[in-house]
Design a protein around this motif. Structure first.
Motif, PDB file in Angstrom:
ATOM      1  N   GLU A  40      -8.031 -27.398  68.086  1.00 36.60           N
ATOM      2  CA  GLU A  40      -9.349 -27.699  68.534  1.00 36.60           C
ATOM      3  C   GLU A  40     -10.727 -28.220  66.940  1.00 36.60           C
ATOM      4  OE1 GLU A  40     -11.144 -25.102  70.876  1.00 36.60           O
ATOM      5  OE2 GLU A  40     -10.048 -24.108  71.114  1.00 36.60           O
ATOM      6  N   ILE A  41     -10.326 -28.319  66.243  1.00 39.91           N
ATOM      7  CA  ILE A  41     -10.731 -28.542  64.958  1.00 39.91           C
ATOM      8  C   ILE A  41      -9.714 -29.675  64.554  1.00 39.91           C
ATOM      9  CG2 ILE A  41     -12.107 -28.368  62.495  1.00 39.91           C
ATOM     10  CD1 ILE A  41     -13.681 -27.560  65.090  1.00 39.91           C
ATOM     11  N   SER A  42     -10.561 -30.738  64.375  1.00 33.91           N
ATOM     12  CA  SER A  42      -9.535 -32.330  63.437  1.00 33.91           C
ATOM     13  C   SER A  42      -9.711 -31.478  61.891  1.00 33.91           C
ATOM     14  CB  SER A  42     -10.838 -32.943  63.262  1.00 33.91           C
ATOM     15  OG  SER A  42     -11.963 -32.954  62.199  1.00 33.91           O
ATOM     16  N   ARG A  43      -8.619 -32.743  61.084  1.00 31.61           N
ATOM     17  CA  ARG A  43      -8.018 -31.411  60.092  1.00 31.61           C
ATOM     18  C   ARG A  43      -9.248 -31.954  59.048  1.00 31.61           C
ATOM     19  NH1 ARG A  43      -2.355 -33.959  57.325  1.00 31.61           N
ATOM     20  NH2 ARG A  43      -1.482 -31.840  58.858  1.00 31.61           N
ATOM     21  N   GLU A  44     -10.220 -32.817  59.205  1.00 31.88           N
ATOM     22  CA  GLU A  44     -11.414 -33.905  58.439  1.00 31.88           C
ATOM     23  C   GLU A  44     -11.719 -32.618  58.582  1.00 31.88           C
ATOM     24  OE1 GLU A  44      -8.707 -36.943  58.998  1.00 31.88           O
ATOM     25  OE2 GLU A  44      -9.294 -35.218  60.355  1.00 31.88           O
ATOM     26  N   ARG A  45     -12.486 -32.309  59.656  1.00 27.26           N
ATOM     27  CA  ARG A  45     -13.944 -31.090  59.774  1.00 27.26           C
ATOM     28  C   ARG A  45     -13.047 -29.741  58.880  1.00 27.26           C
ATOM     29  NH1 ARG A  45     -18.366 -30.028  59.152  1.00 27.26           N
ATOM     30  NH2 ARG A  45     -19.178 -28.897  60.071  1.00 27.26           N
ATOM     31  N   LEU A  46     -12.048 -29.815  59.051  1.00 24.64           N
ATOM     32  CA  LEU A  46     -11.507 -28.388  58.717  1.00 24.64           C
ATOM     33  C   LEU A  46     -11.465 -27.940  57.107  1.00 24.64           C
ATOM     34  CD1 LEU A  46      -9.962 -25.208  58.497  1.00 24.64           C
ATOM     35  CD2 LEU A  46      -7.816 -26.382  58.714  1.00 24.64           C
ATOM     36  N   PHE A  47     -11.422 -29.288  56.251  1.00 26.11           N
ATOM     37  CA  PHE A  47     -11.777 -29.506  55.078  1.00 26.11           C
ATOM     38  C   PHE A  47     -13.064 -28.682  54.783  1.00 26.11           C
ATOM     39  CE2 PHE A  47     -11.969 -31.881  51.432  1.00 26.11           C
ATOM     40  CZ  PHE A  47     -10.863 -31.760  50.518  1.00 26.11           C
ATOM     41  N   ALA A  48     -14.228 -29.957  55.292  1.00 29.23           N
ATOM     42  CA  ALA A  48     -15.201 -29.639  54.731  1.00 29.23           C
ATOM     43  C   ALA A  48     -15.886 -28.607  55.437  1.00 29.23           C
ATOM     44  CB  ALA A  48     -15.961 -30.687  55.762  1.00 29.23           C
ATOM     45  N   GLU A 184     -16.572 -21.605  67.827  1.00 28.73           N
ATOM     46  CA  GLU A 184     -16.049 -21.207  68.500  1.00 28.73           C
ATOM     47  C   GLU A 184     -14.702 -21.648  68.849  1.00 28.73           C
ATOM     48  OE1 GLU A 184     -17.851 -20.911  72.570  1.00 28.73           O
ATOM     49  OE2 GLU A 184     -19.252 -19.538  71.958  1.00 28.73           O
ATOM     50  N   CYS A 185     -14.586 -22.534  68.818  1.00 31.31           N
ATOM     51  CA  CYS A 185     -13.404 -23.404  68.755  1.00 31.31           C
ATOM     52  C   CYS A 185     -12.602 -23.320  67.404  1.00 31.31           C
ATOM     53  CB  CYS A 185     -13.964 -24.416  68.360  1.00 31.31           C
ATOM     54  SG  CYS A 185     -14.268 -25.536  70.040  1.00 31.31           S
ATOM     55  N   LEU A 186     -13.439 -23.131  65.928  1.00 32.33           N
ATOM     56  CA  LEU A 186     -12.912 -22.436  64.522  1.00 32.33           C
ATOM     57  C   LEU A 186     -12.170 -21.151  65.379  1.00 32.33           C
ATOM     58  CD1 LEU A 186     -11.971 -23.912  62.313  1.00 32.33           C
ATOM     59  CD2 LEU A 186     -13.984 -22.667  61.117  1.00 32.33           C
ATOM     60  N   THR A 187     -12.416 -20.133  65.460  1.00 33.25           N
ATOM     61  CA  THR A 187     -12.431 -18.524  66.075  1.00 33.25           C
ATOM     62  C   THR A 187     -10.765 -19.282  66.716  1.00 33.25           C
ATOM     63  OG1 THR A 187     -14.629 -18.327  65.540  1.00 33.25           O
ATOM     64  CG2 THR A 187     -12.705 -16.984  66.760  1.00 33.25           C
ATOM     65  N   ARG A 188     -11.285 -19.521  67.878  1.00 37.00           N
ATOM     66  CA  ARG A 188      -9.729 -19.912  68.021  1.00 37.00           C
ATOM     67  C   ARG A 188      -8.211 -20.253  67.699  1.00 37.00           C
ATOM     68  NH1 ARG A 188     -13.117 -21.346  72.750  1.00 37.00           N
ATOM     69  NH2 ARG A 188     -13.114 -23.249  72.788  1.00 37.00           N
ATOM     70  N   ALA A 190      -8.105 -20.523  64.698  1.00 34.50           N
ATOM     71  CA  ALA A 190      -7.477 -19.830  63.523  1.00 34.50           C
ATOM     72  C   ALA A 190      -6.782 -18.639  64.081  1.00 34.50           C
ATOM     73  CB  ALA A 190      -9.010 -19.134  62.365  1.00 34.50           C
ATOM     74  N   THR A 191      -7.594 -18.119  65.534  1.00 32.35           N
ATOM     75  CA  THR A 191      -6.622 -16.841  66.031  1.00 32.35           C
ATOM     76  C   THR A 191      -5.269 -16.909  66.752  1.00 32.35           C
ATOM     77  OG1 THR A 191      -8.856 -16.396  67.123  1.00 32.35           O
ATOM     78  CG2 THR A 191      -6.794 -15.019  68.380  1.00 32.35           C
ATOM     79  N   ARG A 192      -4.917 -18.341  67.002  1.00 30.97           N
ATOM     80  CA  ARG A 192      -4.230 -19.127  67.075  1.00 30.97           C
ATOM     81  C   ARG A 192      -2.774 -19.040  65.826  1.00 30.97           C
ATOM     82  NH1 ARG A 192      -6.580 -22.202  71.604  1.00 30.97           N
ATOM     83  NH2 ARG A 192      -6.377 -23.914  69.978  1.00 30.97           N
ATOM     84  N   TYR A 193      -3.633 -19.991  64.710  1.00 32.36           N
ATOM     85  CA  TYR A 193      -3.282 -19.818  63.690  1.00 32.36           C
ATOM     86  C   TYR A 193      -2.121 -18.308  62.798  1.00 32.36           C
ATOM     87  CZ  TYR A 193      -2.204 -21.564  58.910  1.00 32.36           C
ATOM     88  OH  TYR A 193      -1.556 -21.743  57.464  1.00 32.36           O
ATOM     89  N   PHE A 194      -3.330 -17.571  62.740  1.00 31.79           N
ATOM     90  CA  PHE A 194      -2.925 -16.539  62.250  1.00 31.79           C
ATOM     91  C   PHE A 194      -1.812 -15.527  63.580  1.00 31.79           C
ATOM     92  CE2 PHE A 194      -6.222 -18.034  59.226  1.00 31.79           C
ATOM     93  CZ  PHE A 194      -5.381 -17.939  58.130  1.00 31.79           C
ATOM     94  N   ALA A 195      -1.936 -15.944  64.344  1.00 26.37           N
ATOM     95  CA  ALA A 195      -1.509 -14.457  65.583  1.00 26.37           C
ATOM     96  C   ALA A 195       0.370 -13.609  64.589  1.00 26.37           C
ATOM     97  CB  ALA A 195      -0.970 -15.666  66.566  1.00 26.37           C
ATOM     98  N   SER A 196       0.551 -14.632  64.018  1.00 22.62           N
ATOM     99  CA  SER A 196       1.635 -13.572  63.456  1.00 22.62           C
ATOM    100  C   SER A 196       2.218 -12.808  62.828  1.00 22.62           C
ATOM    101  CB  SER A 196       2.769 -14.382  63.496  1.00 22.62           C
ATOM    102  OG  SER A 196       2.533 -14.859  61.670  1.00 22.62           O
TER     103      SER A 196
END
Length: 245
Positions: A40-48, A184-188, A190-196
């Motif tokens: 949901e969040i672009s790599r460019e936006r995550l970097f910022a 909310e997008c970033l939270t979702r 991150a939740t998926r990314y760290f789920a393991s």
């Protein structure tokens, strides 16, 4: 030059690897890392969004950044850090979850831990003799954030307002999030990314001494030591020079 004592797992721990990649920098080596492709969040936006925590490295604060008091040396601090680690036990925690803390996103505990509170408080007290007095500029900056009377008292005594009863374990994942939908997008994501690694037991068996060599420079790992008697047996000492040894 400033120092800080942080929790971070070992260099090759899955949590360290995931957290470092999320922020885009390895605090052990200083190496820039490619950040993940999110849904949901672009790599460019995550970097910022991760710019501020990226400078500090993936961690949870135990003793906030401080300059050395007059008459103290880095060698003395490192010796004291080793001794502290030798005498503090490892801690088992219930696990982590992704959560918003005020205006930013972080990994937080899924349940409180008295043992962790003791570790953090002991860190603050033990290493405070190494801390230079708070500067007028830093005091003003902190007070401008709108501290409570109790937080202002902690700031004066310990150089930081979020210690002891104000302490809350967190591993920061973003800077300030101003837009609710984006948060909310970033939270979702991150939740998926760290789920393991979330919602399962976590052991704090190492802590690290970080260093900021000059004002505004990235914080890097100076020493990583295991908690408990194994600390005296060496553990994995890490710095930018020997992190990959």
């Amino acid at each position: 030059m400033r120092y800080a004592i942080y929790f971070t797992p070992s260099y090759d721990d899955p949590l360290t690897r995931l957290g470092s990649q999320w922020l885009g920098r390895d605090a052990f080596t200083g190496e820039a890392l490619g950040q993940p492709v999110l849904e949901e969040i672009s790599r460019e936006r995550l970097f910022a969004l991760s710019e501020e925590p990226r400078r500090y490295g993936f961690h949870a604060t135990l003793k906030p950044p401080f300059s050395l008091a007059e008459g103290r040396s880095e060698d003395e601090l490192r010796d004291a850090f080793l001794s502290f680690c030798e005498h503090m036990p490892a801690i088992s925690l219930p696990g982590l979850k992704v959560a918003r803390l005020g205006s930013f996103l972080a990994l937080t505990l899924s349940a409180p831990s008295d043992a962790l509170d003791v570790l953090a408080a002991s860190c603050v007290e033990t290493f405070d003799p190494f801390r230079a007095p708070l500067s007028d500029a830093d005091r003003a900056r902190r007070l401008a954030a709108g501290l409570s009377p109790h937080q202002a008292e902690l700031l004066e005594k310990w150089g930081y307002p979020y210690v002891f009863y104000e302490f809350r374990f967190h591993m920061t994942l973003s800077g300030r999030l101003g837009d609710a939908e984006e948060a909310e997008c970033l939270t979702r994501d991150a939740t998926r990314y760290f789920a393991s690694l979330t919602d399962r037991p976590l052991k704090i068996s190492t802590i690290a001494l970080f260093v900021e060599r000059e004002k505004g420079a990235p914080f890097t790992v100076l020493d990583l030591k295991p908690l408990g008697r194994d600390a005296s047996e060496g553990g994995r000492p890490v710095s930018r020079e020997n992190a990959n040894a």
